[in-house]
Design a protein around this motif. Structure first.
Motif, PDB file in Angstrom:
ATOM      1  N   THR A   1       0.938  -0.605   0.117  1.00 32.00           N
ATOM      2  CA  THR A   1       0.059  -0.258   0.134  1.00 32.00           C
ATOM      3  C   THR A   1       0.721   1.383   0.332  1.00 32.00           C
ATOM      4  O   THR A   1       2.063   1.636   0.558  1.00 32.00           O
TER       5      THR A   1
ATOM      6  N   LEU B   1       0.289   5.297  -0.573  1.00 32.08           N
ATOM      7  CA  LEU B   1      -0.597   6.369  -0.052  1.00 32.08           C
ATOM      8  C   LEU B   1      -2.310   5.864  -0.186  1.00 32.08           C
ATOM      9  O   LEU B   1      -2.281   5.150  -0.349  1.00 32.08           O
ATOM     10  N   SER B   2      -2.854   5.470  -1.689  1.00 27.59           N
ATOM     11  CA  SER B   2      -4.311   5.550  -1.781  1.00 27.59           C
ATOM     12  C   SER B   2      -3.801   4.171  -2.602  1.00 27.59           C
ATOM     13  O   SER B   2      -4.818   3.588  -2.822  1.00 27.59           O
ATOM     14  N   ASP B   3      -2.415   3.840  -3.418  1.00 30.39           N
ATOM     15  CA  ASP B   3      -2.531   2.733  -3.911  1.00 30.39           C
ATOM     16  C   ASP B   3      -1.979   1.378  -3.493  1.00 30.39           C
ATOM     17  O   ASP B   3      -1.442   1.341  -2.518  1.00 30.39           O
ATOM     18  N   GLU B   4      -3.319  -0.039  -3.690  1.00 34.94           N
ATOM     19  CA  GLU B   4      -3.028  -1.018  -2.880  1.00 34.94           C
ATOM     20  C   GLU B   4      -2.877  -1.949  -3.635  1.00 34.94           C
ATOM     21  O   GLU B   4      -3.808  -2.263  -4.617  1.00 34.94           O
TER      22      GLU B   4
ATOM     23  N   ARG C   1       3.069  -0.726   3.504  1.00 30.36           N
ATOM     24  CA  ARG C   1       1.925   0.124   4.001  1.00 30.36           C
ATOM     25  C   ARG C   1       3.031   1.311   4.143  1.00 30.36           C
ATOM     26  O   ARG C   1       3.456   1.661   5.095  1.00 30.36           O
TER      27      ARG C   1
ATOM     28  N   GLU D   1       1.874   5.647   3.809  1.00 28.60           N
ATOM     29  CA  GLU D   1       0.996   6.280   4.202  1.00 28.60           C
ATOM     30  C   GLU D   1       1.383   7.350   4.811  1.00 28.60           C
ATOM     31  O   GLU D   1       2.271   8.131   5.832  1.00 28.60           O
ATOM     32  N   LYS D   2       0.661   8.533   4.475  1.00 26.85           N
ATOM     33  CA  LYS D   2       0.829   9.978   4.667  1.00 26.85           C
ATOM     34  C   LYS D   2       1.038  10.222   6.326  1.00 26.85           C
ATOM     35  O   LYS D   2      -0.155  10.039   6.748  1.00 26.85           O
TER      36      LYS D   2
END
Length: 87
Positions: A9, A11-14, A83, A85-86
């Motif tokens: 994962t 950011l928004s792509d997984e 993962r 993430e911001k």
């Protein structure tokens, strides 16, 4: 250190990617977000021997939170899930 297939994962792509695909995705992320500092905030393990870590990845574009899940694949600990993430 990736397993044959990796749940990734970014950011928004997984998705589930092959080791080679995951390496390219990570290489692109690091090229766009060169690290300034990485701090491990938490690490642990399960009764089954899996290990995980949560880290803060600092770069000029801001901070990211990284979660890494590793299991023994028979030839040592390999990353099965990553993962970013911001923060």
């Amino acid at each position: 250190y990736f397993n044959t297939n990796v749940a990734l994962t970014m950011l928004s792509d997984e998705g589930i990617y092959s080791k080679q695909q995951a390496e390219v995705i990570m290489k692109n992320f690091f090229a766009q977000n060169p690290p300034k500092n990485v701090t491990i905030q938490h690490r642990g393990s399960s009764a089954g021997g899996a290990k995980y870590a949560v880290a803060v990845y600092e770069c000029a574009q801001g901070n990211f939170r990284a979660y890494i899940f590793m299991k023994d694949a028979g030839n040592g600990m390999l990353i099965h899930e990553l993962r970013i993430e911001k923060d």
